[in-house]
Design a protein around this motif. Structure first.
Motif, PDB file in Angstrom:
ATOM      1  N   ARG A   1       0.851  -1.227   0.208  1.00  0.00           N
ATOM      2  CA  ARG A   1       0.432   0.262   0.311  1.00  0.00           C
ATOM      3  C   ARG A   1       0.678   1.452   0.088  1.00  0.00           C
ATOM      4  O   ARG A   1       0.383   2.004  -0.370  1.00  0.00           O
ATOM      5  CB  ARG A   1      -0.971   0.159   0.961  1.00  0.00           C
ATOM      6  CG  ARG A   1      -1.810  -1.304   0.800  1.00  0.00           C
ATOM      7  CD  ARG A   1      -2.844  -1.021   2.341  1.00  0.00           C
ATOM      8  NE  ARG A   1      -1.848  -1.036   3.543  1.00  0.00           N
ATOM      9  CZ  ARG A   1      -2.185   0.120   4.778  1.00  0.00           C
ATOM     10  NH1 ARG A   1      -3.508   0.384   4.589  1.00  0.00           N
ATOM     11  NH2 ARG A   1      -1.217   0.021   5.718  1.00  0.00           N
ATOM     12  N   GLN A   2       2.233   1.285   0.052  1.00  0.00           N
ATOM     13  CA  GLN A   2       3.574   2.489   0.406  1.00  0.00           C
ATOM     14  C   GLN A   2       3.447   3.121  -0.884  1.00  0.00           C
ATOM     15  O   GLN A   2       3.905   4.286  -1.207  1.00  0.00           O
ATOM     16  CB  GLN A   2       3.778   1.967   1.802  1.00  0.00           C
ATOM     17  CG  GLN A   2       3.914   1.349   2.998  1.00  0.00           C
ATOM     18  CD  GLN A   2       3.221   3.381   3.363  1.00  0.00           C
ATOM     19  OE1 GLN A   2       3.399   4.496   3.112  1.00  0.00           O
ATOM     20  NE2 GLN A   2       2.428   2.989   4.532  1.00  0.00           N
ATOM     21  N   TRP A   3       3.426   1.912  -2.093  1.00  0.00           N
ATOM     22  CA  TRP A   3       3.524   2.516  -2.885  1.00  0.00           C
ATOM     23  C   TRP A   3       2.232   3.516  -3.938  1.00  0.00           C
ATOM     24  O   TRP A   3       2.275   3.776  -4.557  1.00  0.00           O
ATOM     25  CB  TRP A   3       3.450   1.458  -3.827  1.00  0.00           C
ATOM     26  CG  TRP A   3       4.664   0.447  -4.042  1.00  0.00           C
ATOM     27  CD1 TRP A   3       5.152  -0.589  -3.275  1.00  0.00           C
ATOM     28  CD2 TRP A   3       6.154   0.995  -4.526  1.00  0.00           C
ATOM     29  NE1 TRP A   3       6.307  -1.126  -3.189  1.00  0.00           N
ATOM     30  CE2 TRP A   3       7.284   0.116  -4.219  1.00  0.00           C
ATOM     31  CE3 TRP A   3       6.300   1.147  -5.266  1.00  0.00           C
ATOM     32  CZ2 TRP A   3       8.163  -0.020  -4.686  1.00  0.00           C
ATOM     33  CZ3 TRP A   3       7.284   1.418  -6.111  1.00  0.00           C
ATOM     34  CH2 TRP A   3       8.651   0.413  -5.103  1.00  0.00           C
ATOM     35  N   GLU A   4       1.443   3.335  -2.917  1.00  0.00           N
ATOM     36  CA  GLU A   4       0.329   4.167  -4.035  1.00  0.00           C
ATOM     37  C   GLU A   4       0.247   5.860  -2.588  1.00  0.00           C
ATOM     38  O   GLU A   4       1.215   5.872  -1.555  1.00  0.00           O
ATOM     39  CB  GLU A   4      -0.989   3.749  -2.822  1.00  0.00           C
ATOM     40  CG  GLU A   4      -1.545   2.165  -3.285  1.00  0.00           C
ATOM     41  CD  GLU A   4      -2.765   1.695  -2.293  1.00  0.00           C
ATOM     42  OE1 GLU A   4      -3.179   2.017  -1.173  1.00  0.00           O
ATOM     43  OE2 GLU A   4      -3.065   0.706  -2.881  1.00  0.00           O
ATOM     44  N   THR A   5      -0.143   6.559  -3.636  1.00  0.00           N
ATOM     45  CA  THR A   5      -0.357   7.868  -2.994  1.00  0.00           C
ATOM     46  C   THR A   5      -1.843   8.360  -3.109  1.00  0.00           C
ATOM     47  O   THR A   5      -2.391   8.938  -4.235  1.00  0.00           O
ATOM     48  CB  THR A   5       0.073   9.078  -4.294  1.00  0.00           C
ATOM     49  OG1 THR A   5       0.409   8.726  -5.290  1.00  0.00           O
ATOM     50  CG2 THR A   5       2.015   8.769  -3.811  1.00  0.00           C
ATOM     51  N   PRO A   6      -2.860   8.179  -2.295  1.00  0.00           N
ATOM     52  CA  PRO A   6      -4.372   8.639  -1.654  1.00  0.00           C
ATOM     53  C   PRO A   6      -4.671   9.785  -2.801  1.00  0.00           C
ATOM     54  O   PRO A   6      -5.497   9.881  -3.304  1.00  0.00           O
ATOM     55  CB  PRO A   6      -4.952   7.943  -1.539  1.00  0.00           C
ATOM     56  CG  PRO A   6      -3.905   6.293  -0.499  1.00  0.00           C
ATOM     57  CD  PRO A   6      -2.216   7.370  -1.223  1.00  0.00           C
ATOM     58  N   TYR A   7      -4.636  10.496  -1.078  1.00  0.00           N
ATOM     59  CA  TYR A   7      -5.124  12.342  -1.185  1.00  0.00           C
ATOM     60  C   TYR A   7      -4.001  12.768  -3.030  1.00  0.00           C
ATOM     61  O   TYR A   7      -5.017  13.112  -3.217  1.00  0.00           O
ATOM     62  CB  TYR A   7      -4.313  12.519  -0.524  1.00  0.00           C
ATOM     63  CG  TYR A   7      -4.037  14.275  -0.950  1.00  0.00           C
ATOM     64  CD1 TYR A   7      -5.466  14.814   0.209  1.00  0.00           C
ATOM     65  CD2 TYR A   7      -4.051  15.386  -0.625  1.00  0.00           C
ATOM     66  CE1 TYR A   7      -6.209  16.347   0.123  1.00  0.00           C
ATOM     67  CE2 TYR A   7      -4.295  16.452  -0.431  1.00  0.00           C
ATOM     68  CZ  TYR A   7      -4.996  16.988  -0.512  1.00  0.00           C
ATOM     69  OH  TYR A   7      -6.084  18.225  -0.368  1.00  0.00           O
ATOM     70  N   ALA A   8      -3.256  12.026  -3.227  1.00  0.00           N
ATOM     71  CA  ALA A   8      -2.663  12.778  -4.603  1.00  0.00           C
ATOM     72  C   ALA A   8      -3.282  12.612  -6.165  1.00  0.00           C
ATOM     73  O   ALA A   8      -3.254  13.630  -6.898  1.00  0.00           O
ATOM     74  CB  ALA A   8      -0.591  13.112  -5.076  1.00  0.00           C
ATOM     75  N   ASP A   9      -3.223  11.187  -5.712  1.00  0.00           N
ATOM     76  CA  ASP A   9      -4.163  10.987  -6.795  1.00  0.00           C
ATOM     77  C   ASP A   9      -5.376  11.244  -6.850  1.00  0.00           C
ATOM     78  O   ASP A   9      -6.050  11.718  -8.059  1.00  0.00           O
ATOM     79  CB  ASP A   9      -4.707   9.038  -7.129  1.00  0.00           C
ATOM     80  CG  ASP A   9      -2.548   8.378  -7.227  1.00  0.00           C
ATOM     81  OD1 ASP A   9      -2.479   8.751  -7.422  1.00  0.00           O
ATOM     82  OD2 ASP A   9      -2.756   7.215  -6.341  1.00  0.00           O
ATOM     83  N   ALA A  10      -6.071  11.135  -5.847  1.00  0.00           N
ATOM     84  CA  ALA A  10      -8.098  11.898  -5.841  1.00  0.00           C
ATOM     85  C   ALA A  10      -7.402  13.449  -6.742  1.00  0.00           C
ATOM     86  O   ALA A  10      -8.262  13.672  -7.109  1.00  0.00           O
ATOM     87  CB  ALA A  10      -8.040  11.731  -4.324  1.00  0.00           C
ATOM     88  N   LEU A  11      -6.536  14.084  -6.084  1.00  0.00           N
ATOM     89  CA  LEU A  11      -6.209  15.225  -6.691  1.00  0.00           C
ATOM     90  C   LEU A  11      -6.131  15.796  -8.152  1.00  0.00           C
ATOM     91  O   LEU A  11      -6.818  16.295  -9.057  1.00  0.00           O
ATOM     92  CB  LEU A  11      -5.464  16.442  -6.514  1.00  0.00           C
ATOM     93  CG  LEU A  11      -5.332  17.254  -5.053  1.00  0.00           C
ATOM     94  CD1 LEU A  11      -3.713  17.617  -4.708  1.00  0.00           C
ATOM     95  CD2 LEU A  11      -6.308  18.313  -4.439  1.00  0.00           C
TER      96      LEU A  11
END
Length: 518
Positions: free
Chosen positions: A21-31
């Motif tokens: 999961r540390q490969w994910e960037t949920p907030y940046a992806d949402a922007l």
């Protein structure tokens, strides 16, 4: 004993494979998803997310992308809801640093320090603080109405450098505070120092907890800790209850972004709601999406960047070896083994002793800026400090060549370059606390000549550099020894007094109120 990195004490510790999961960037992806929709923004911010009209100059300066991603708070699928992209990013950050909970902050570590002070006031008014705390924590003490007592760090007198506090010194200071009738309800210490020395956080946490107090660690300069086996461990994993992390300093996020981590210790249940409330009264209601996204991405980069961080450490090690080959330069951390409070060293901080050059570190730093465009993090009369961002490999060979050339030039013109360290009187003891810092700060004040200030109560914080330890805080009595020390530092070519009314410290701001602390 010379310490190079944490492995010099504990041996290299293997890191667990990063959670996928540390490969994910949920907030940046949402922007990015929001920007991809090409929205028509009839809301704040006023630039509208595009390069049209009055935004054209800003877009040409930054590029159009930052404007597209600069969205306001409270949007579905970005930061609203319990399982929002922002909340998932915060959970990932807590996991990455070993915390129970993490907050993203856009007011820097200074905001985190003020939050910590406000939060621990809910546990009691007495706090034991390292005397070399950052001024933002002093601001928090004022705001919260805390009653401080102090523990002094170890000092490198020759170089004017403050290090940290040992568990034995902390235990002695806490015992003394309890014996004086003011047992500490919380403890605030600094690790790592500006010069890269690392304290025994695990031991300090055990001592603080044995005295019934949570440990706040100002880890502003160690946001990268825990992400490589040759780096010291994250303080949250070592028992610290609150950890201030200035993520932008070495962790790669944008300037002014930071995090505050809540540990898993015995005070977590009590601290969590206090921190949450303190965050709400210190945070902007227009939090920068760009800064928060940079924190999300920096966390991802650190958690998945062990190989790149290793290259940074290797480059810094090579820089130190090159410095050791020239007798004019010393590596300050080679002598850290002489201090019982230092258990490890941040390998991404290279503190250089330039005293053997015979010229001032301040002169060398400015010469490197002017002649070569090379910017060292800081200088003192006898040192230069280089900072290498985690996962970065700047041209340290070029920096070394320029430093050698600057030293050659300085020695050929030593009179213009200025000398090394000055001799100062012994560091004065703190005067008695006669008013609460908050009461002294807001009291009626007057300016008086230095001779008349002796015996009066200071309304200001004054700190002589070097070594940067506050010599007076609001509410403390001004002593003859303190006045002499401050004026001696102010009169030297390589010293100054932060917070003084005038450069020579000829006047002091004192309170008109003289009643004692109750």
């Amino acid at each position: 004993m010379a310490l190079t990195h944490s492995s010099a004490i504990d041996g290299s510790r293997p890191l667990p494979s990063p959670d996928l999961r540390q490969w994910e960037t949920p907030y940046a992806d949402a922007l990015e998803r929001h920007a991809a929709r090409g929205p028509v923004a009839l809301m704040v911010p006023g630039h509208g997310g595009d390069d049209l009209g009055l935004s054209a100059r800003l877009a040409s300066f930054l590029g159009p992308r930052p404007l597209e991603l600069d969205v306001p708070m409270l949007l579905d699928d970005i930061d609203l809801g319990e399982d929002s992209p922002l909340s998932r990013s915060l959970d990932l950050a807590a996991d990455a640093w070993g915390a129970r909970r993490t907050w993203f902050l856009t007011g820097g570590a200074s905001q985190a320090n003020r939050i910590a002070a406000l939060a621990v006031r809910g546990l009691g008014e007495n706090i034991l603080s390292q005397r070399s705390a950052h001024s933002s924590f002093s601001d928090g003490v004022l705001s919260a109405g805390l009653v401080p007592s102090f523990v002094f760090p170890s000092l490198d007198i020759a170089n004017g450098v403050a290090h940290g506090v040992s568990p034995a010194s902390l235990d002695e200071a806490l015992t003394s505070a309890a014996g004086a009738g003011r047992p500490a309800a919380s403890v605030y210490l600094v690790s790592p120092s500006y010069f890269g020395s690392v304290a025994d956080v695990a031991g300090l946490a055990r001592v603080a907890h044995a005295h019934g107090a949570p440990l706040i660690v100002d880890g502003a300069w160690g946001p990268h800790f825990g992400f490589h086996p040759d780096l010291p461990e994250s303080p949250a994993r070592l028992g610290a209850d609150l950890v201030v992390s200035s993520t932008h300093k070495l962790g790669g996020s944008l300037t002014q972004s930071a995090m505050l981590h809540l540990g898993h210790g015995p005070f977590a249940d009590a601290l969590e709601p206090l921190v949450e409330r303190a965050v709400s009264i210190t945070a902007s209601t227009s939090t920068s999406a760009l800064l928060q996204a940079s924190l999300d991405i920096a966390r991802h980069s650190l958690a998945t960047g062990e190989e790149l961080i290793g290259r940074s450490i290797a480059a810094a090690d090579a820089f130190r070896e090159a410095l050791r080959a020239d007798p004019r330069f010393g590596v300050l951390s080679d002598g850290f083994g002489a201090y019982d409070d230092i258990v490890a060293v941040d390998p991404l901080r290279v503190a250089i002793d330039v005293s053997a050059t015979g010229v001032s570190g301040h002169w060398l730093r400015q010469r490197l800026i002017d002649a070569d465009g090379i910017f060292f993090e800081m200088s003192t009369a006898t040192t230069l400090v280089a900072l290498i961002g985690a996962g970065k490999t700047p041209d340290l060979e070029r920096a070394h060549r320029a430093l050698v050339a600057a030293a050659d030039s300085a020695q050929a013109d030593a009179e213009r370059a200025g000398g090394g360290a000055d001799e100062f009187p012994a560091l004065p003891d703190a005067g008695p606390l006669r008013l609460l810092p908050r009461d002294a700060f807001f009291a009626d004040t007057e300016l008086v000549p230095a001779a008349e200030a002796i015996g009066r109560v200071s309304a200001d914080t004054l700190a002589a550099y070097p070594p940067g330890i506050p010599n007076l805080i609001p509410g403390e009595e001004i002593t003859e020894q303190t006045v002499a020390f401050l004026q001696a530092v102010a009169a030297s070519p390589s010293g100054y007094v932060r917070g003084a009314v005038d450069a020579g410290v000829e006047r002091f701001r004192v309170t008109s109120r003289v009643t004692g602390l109750t």
